[in-house]
Design a protein around this motif. Sequence first.
Motif, PDB file in Angstrom:
ATOM      1  N   SER A 191       0.831  -1.198   0.000  1.00  0.00           N
ATOM      2  CA  SER A 191       0.000   0.000   0.000  1.00  0.00           C
ATOM      3  C   SER A 191       0.871   1.256   0.000  1.00  0.00           C
ATOM      4  O   SER A 191       2.043   1.212   0.378  1.00  0.00           O
ATOM      5  N   GLU A 192       0.285   2.354  -0.420  1.00  0.00           N
ATOM      6  CA  GLU A 192       0.993   3.639  -0.410  1.00  0.00           C
ATOM      7  C   GLU A 192       0.809   4.288   0.963  1.00  0.00           C
ATOM      8  O   GLU A 192      -0.302   4.662   1.337  1.00  0.00           O
ATOM      9  N   SER A 193       1.886   4.422   1.696  1.00  0.00           N
ATOM     10  CA  SER A 193       1.788   4.916   3.064  1.00  0.00           C
ATOM     11  C   SER A 193       1.535   6.421   3.092  1.00  0.00           C
ATOM     12  O   SER A 193       2.110   7.182   2.306  1.00  0.00           O
ATOM     13  N   LYS A 194       0.675   6.821   3.998  1.00  0.00           N
ATOM     14  CA  LYS A 194       0.320   8.225   4.170  1.00  0.00           C
ATOM     15  C   LYS A 194       0.201   8.524   5.666  1.00  0.00           C
ATOM     16  O   LYS A 194      -0.318   7.707   6.420  1.00  0.00           O
ATOM     17  N   TYR A 199      -5.202   6.209   6.616  1.00  0.00           N
ATOM     18  CA  TYR A 199      -4.217   5.185   6.268  1.00  0.00           C
ATOM     19  C   TYR A 199      -3.818   4.367   7.491  1.00  0.00           C
ATOM     20  O   TYR A 199      -3.754   3.127   7.436  1.00  0.00           O
TER      21      TYR A 199
END
Length: 356
Positions: A191-194, A199
């Motif tokens: 996943s794209e970490s935010k 998130y």
Amino acid sequence: MKYLPILIAVILFYPDSASACSMYKITKNGKTIVGNNEDWFSPNTQIWFVPKGDNPYGVMNVGFENGFPQGAINEAGLVYDGFAMPYLEIKNTDGKKEIPITELIPFIMHKYANVKEIKEYLSTVNLSYLSSSMLVFIDRSGEYLIVEGDELIIGNEAEKSFSNFYPSQNSNPEEVNIPFYQNGLKHLKTSESKANLDYCSSVMNKFQQTITQYTTIYDLEERKIRLYHYQNFDNYIELDLIEELNKGEHQLKIPELFPKNTKGYQYYIMYNDADAVVEHYETRWENESINIDVEAKNLLKKRITQSIAYIATDWAYTKKDDEGAIKIYKLILKLFPENQEAKKTLENFIETKKKQ
């Protein structure tokens, strides 16, 4: 730190039965978000706010009805959580201060703002009672402090996850044998970490277990808290730490903050009725033990025995309801009369109560 007094009592009888929990932090662009899953059998969870008074900082504590903070955040944006761990001897104790754990955590959370200060303070304290526990502190900058055995470890990775293993002894988290933890790591890799509440919530959703009683997500900059209940990530409430502290000292029961038609609230009602607990586990054994092989049946027996033992011990030592505790504990012998350890434990408990 899973309901510390209860855990100690149960481990004496079922040494392989300790449950696990998880924690995750992310720091990006000067913003730090921290998530925690509290995994335990008791649904009697609560939040309590303690204004600063004569201290530097007010604190929001999260935990169970025994009043010991399992997690906390203070006005400086410092977060704490604890983990039940395998035994690790603590040797560095000579000449150090003797401060009970029940006083240590509140003192730190009301006094300190960053992990470097905490490390300096803890280096003067006898921490021998943490031989089966690990503490983690994360401050507003994103730096963290791991307290494990004789080690006080400072770190500042942008992303870091914790569970019931010692980081100093496990350099590769992907080799840790904790299935739910590995499930969470897979999500982090794909996943794209935010650095935001949504998130971090998605991460803790992947780390959850069937005994996750609540999930807290902390924004350390804004000092906002998002709260989920009993593995339900569709509904949440949000709290403003400063606003809540301005209301003065007060307490909130977590299950009662959520709709009464939820699975979590129903579990809360069942758990606090000894007859309902007995009926629940009788039905579970009856339904789940049908048409399974010997190995699966033995595993189910072990899990149900441990669950009942946890609950009975909680009723005895936290709710202080001996009649309910005995009724629940007798269920082990009703379902599994060959369990000599349970028989001995129950006899010892009844004999102790007679002498009091």
